[in-house]
Enzyme design. Structure first.
Site, PDB file in Angstrom:
ATOM      1  N   HIS A 159       0.183   0.409 -11.571  1.00 56.26           N
ATOM      2  CA  HIS A 159       1.012  -0.761 -11.890  1.00 56.26           C
ATOM      3  C   HIS A 159       0.219  -2.059 -11.732  1.00 56.26           C
ATOM      4  O   HIS A 159       0.791  -3.108 -11.439  1.00 56.26           O
ATOM      5  CB  HIS A 159       2.265  -0.801 -11.005  1.00 56.26           C
ATOM      6  CG  HIS A 159       3.056   0.464 -11.021  1.00 56.26           C
ATOM      7  ND1 HIS A 159       3.886   0.818 -12.054  1.00 56.26           N
ATOM      8  CD2 HIS A 159       3.100   1.488 -10.122  1.00 56.26           C
ATOM      9  CE1 HIS A 159       4.437   1.996 -11.794  1.00 56.26           C
ATOM     10  NE2 HIS A 159       3.966   2.427 -10.634  1.00 56.26           N
ATOM     11  N   SER A 280     -17.789 -21.328 -25.042  1.00 58.05           N
ATOM     12  CA  SER A 280     -16.672 -22.084 -25.598  1.00 58.05           C
ATOM     13  C   SER A 280     -17.195 -23.285 -26.373  1.00 58.05           C
ATOM     14  O   SER A 280     -18.217 -23.872 -26.017  1.00 58.05           O
ATOM     15  CB  SER A 280     -15.757 -22.561 -24.469  1.00 58.05           C
ATOM     16  OG  SER A 280     -14.874 -23.573 -24.913  1.00 58.05           O
ATOM     17  N   LYS A 286     -17.946 -21.937 -19.843  1.00 58.76           N
ATOM     18  CA  LYS A 286     -17.333 -20.646 -20.139  1.00 58.76           C
ATOM     19  C   LYS A 286     -18.356 -19.593 -20.554  1.00 58.76           C
ATOM     20  O   LYS A 286     -19.340 -19.865 -21.213  1.00 58.76           O
ATOM     21  CB  LYS A 286     -16.303 -20.789 -21.265  1.00 58.76           C
ATOM     22  CG  LYS A 286     -15.090 -21.618 -20.924  1.00 58.76           C
ATOM     23  CD  LYS A 286     -14.274 -21.005 -19.801  1.00 58.76           C
ATOM     24  CE  LYS A 286     -13.620 -19.709 -20.229  1.00 58.76           C
ATOM     25  NZ  LYS A 286     -12.668 -19.890 -21.325  1.00 58.76           N
ATOM     26  N   GLU A 293     -12.686  -8.290 -26.066  1.00 62.92           N
ATOM     27  CA  GLU A 293     -11.466  -8.794 -26.686  1.00 62.92           C
ATOM     28  C   GLU A 293     -11.370  -8.382 -28.151  1.00 62.92           C
ATOM     29  O   GLU A 293     -10.290  -7.999 -28.634  1.00 62.92           O
ATOM     30  CB  GLU A 293     -11.425 -10.318 -26.551  1.00 62.92           C
ATOM     31  CG  GLU A 293     -11.268 -10.788 -25.120  1.00 62.92           C
ATOM     32  CD  GLU A 293     -11.407 -12.294 -24.967  1.00 62.92           C
ATOM     33  OE1 GLU A 293     -11.198 -12.775 -23.851  1.00 62.92           O
ATOM     34  OE2 GLU A 293     -11.726 -12.978 -25.965  1.00 62.92           O
TER      35      GLU A 293
END
Length: 474
Positions: A159, A280, A286, A293
């Protein structure tokens, strides 16, 4: 062949409307099936030569010219025209232009129906071998990282909450197991797909091709499809491939999602290599896990291809219907997607750097050793339901005091239950907790090492499968 290069037309007084032509023409990508169409044509030519319908000289000239068509197409000196409805018509048109009337003999005993079915089978049987070996590359990358972290302790999750301590290599091996099964599914799929539809013609078979098994052997098949109607109309082998591709996408997506968490600032378990991450456009600090992704997003695309083809197949009457042209779009896009995604994921995994110290600190957070207390009580005769309740009260006491289980003193233990004697504190160590789990498949380092050895052996054995393929390859 009609005067405009189509494989049909004698029965029609008027030519097709431009809207029909636009809808009916194969997508440009489908012409990449040309090498497989030629391989099938060459096997068919050999069958016609064996029957005496082509002389040795005619067959030799046709086979040589078909090879030349493939070479010219690859070199970019030969391309389909807008009048070429599909790859079959393209090949026959060029063959007729180069050889004259003898090229028309090749059409005897076959149909675009069995040709189309054969082309996609050959394409998939060839391409899945590349997918298969790239899948093994990802599994091997996971096994390599797992061996480096055979004694790295980390929290296992249920979980998405810390549950019990595990060896981090155990978690990596779990991902490798799923991808190894996907590779096995490809091999299983191929065994069911290795049957030639050639000789089925439009649907009823052809008296001109009484021995399709010869062409089947030449093309690397195990045999001939046992039913000619099924041979041209069935696409469950395409749907099954798309399921395997979708399942692979789901497994890659689950791995990618965990990588996104591991490299996040909240976890800080792993660092991305510069060559497998991006930045970024506005935030200079970043470092983003774009490969993970993008892979996660591609899973939806793979699943969509499966759903789309199943929708096209649903309710189709036998035998051939033009709805079946959707098989190529779905299959070829899924192959392209996997061949784009798998190498990137393998490189990402190989270059990840893990912070073993941080993972070890997190391994005992949020009472991951609570199950050890319950098990300790159960081994001393306390019914597990009661042991579970006692341990739950012990955790609640720790939360009230703002401490962890190993921080409790004997008095605190007795305040919860008299059977919690000080000896229980000796088991509250994450290394010991992991070491006690020695059942096959469990998280003790020696058991994880066995899993990794078995995975490495399975992967090594599977490597030879693709190389043994005897069919046409591009």
């Amino acid at each position: 062949m009609s005067s405009d290069g189509k494989l049909w037309g004698g029965r029609f007084a008027d030519g097709p409307a431009p809207e029909l032509t636009a809808l009916s023409r194969s997508e440009p990508r489908y012409f990449d099936l040309l090498p497989y169409d030629v391989a099938g044509s060459q096997a068919h030519v050999e069958g016609l030569r064996r029957l005496g319908l082509l002389t040795d000289d005619e067959a030799g000239r046709i086979v040589a010219e078909l090879d030349a068509i493939v070479a010219d197409h690859r070199a970019g000196t030969l391309a389909p025209t807008p009048a070429d409805e599909d790859v079959h018509g393209f090949v026959e048109r060029v063959l007729a232009q180069r050889l004259g009337a003898v090229a028309g003999k090749v059409r005897a005993g076959r149909s675009r129906n069995d040709q189309a079915a054969n082309n996609l089978r050959l394409y998939l049987r060839d391409q899945v071998r590349v997918v298969h070996d790239q899948l093994l590359d990802v599994a091997e990358a996971l096994v390599g990282q797992a061996r480096r972290h055979l004694h790295t302790l980390a929290p296992g999750f249920t979980h998405l909450q810390p549950a019990q301590p595990v060896v981090f290599g155990h978690l990596l091996a779990a991902h490798a197991q799923s991808l190894s099964r996907d590779a096995g599914r490809i091999r299983d799929w191929d065994a069911r797909t290795a049957f030639s539809p050639l000789g089925a013609a439009a649907l009823a078979g052809s008296p001109i091709v009484p021995h399709p098994e010869h062409a089947a052997r030449q093309l690397g098949y195990s045999g001939v499809c046992p039913n000619s109607i099924d041979a041209v109309s069935a696409r469950d082998h395409v749907a099954e491939f798309l399921f395997v591709a979708s399942m692979t996408g789901v497994h890659l997506s689950r791995l990618a999602d965990e990588i996104c968490m591991w490299v996040s600032d909240q976890f800080r378990w792993a660092r991305l290599h510069d060559s497998y991450s991006t930045g970024s456009s506005i935030m200079p600090q970043k470092k983003n896990p774009d490969i993970a992704e993008l892979t996660r997003g591609k899973a939806g695309r793979l699943m969509g291809n499966l759903t789309g083809l199943l929708g096209a197949l649903k309710g189709l009457p036998l035998a051939y219907n033009r709805d079946l042209a959707e098989d190529k779009r779905a299959a070829m896009d899924s192959v392209d997607t996997l061949l784009l995604t798998l190498p990137a994921m393998a490189g990402l995994i190989r270059t990840l750097e893990f912070d073993a110290d941080r993972m070890r600190r997190d391994a005992s957070a949020r009472f991951t050793l609570a199950t050890e207390v319950a098990d300790w009580l159960a081994l001393r005769g306390v019914p597990f339901s009661e042991a579970h309740e006692i341990t739950g009260r012990l955790v609640r006491l720790c939360e009230e005091r703002g401490c962890d289980l190993p921080d409790l003193d004997p008095a605190a233990l007795r305040s919860v239950d008299s059977r919690l004697v000080p000896e229980v504190l000796a088991i509250l160590d994450i290394g010991s907790a992991v070491a006690r789990r020695t059942a096959p498949g469990a998280t003790a380092p020696e058991r994880v090492a066995e899993q990794l050895d078995a995975l490495a052996e399975e992967t090594s054995d599977a490597r030879g499968w693709a190389a043994r393929y005897a069919g046409p390859r591009t």
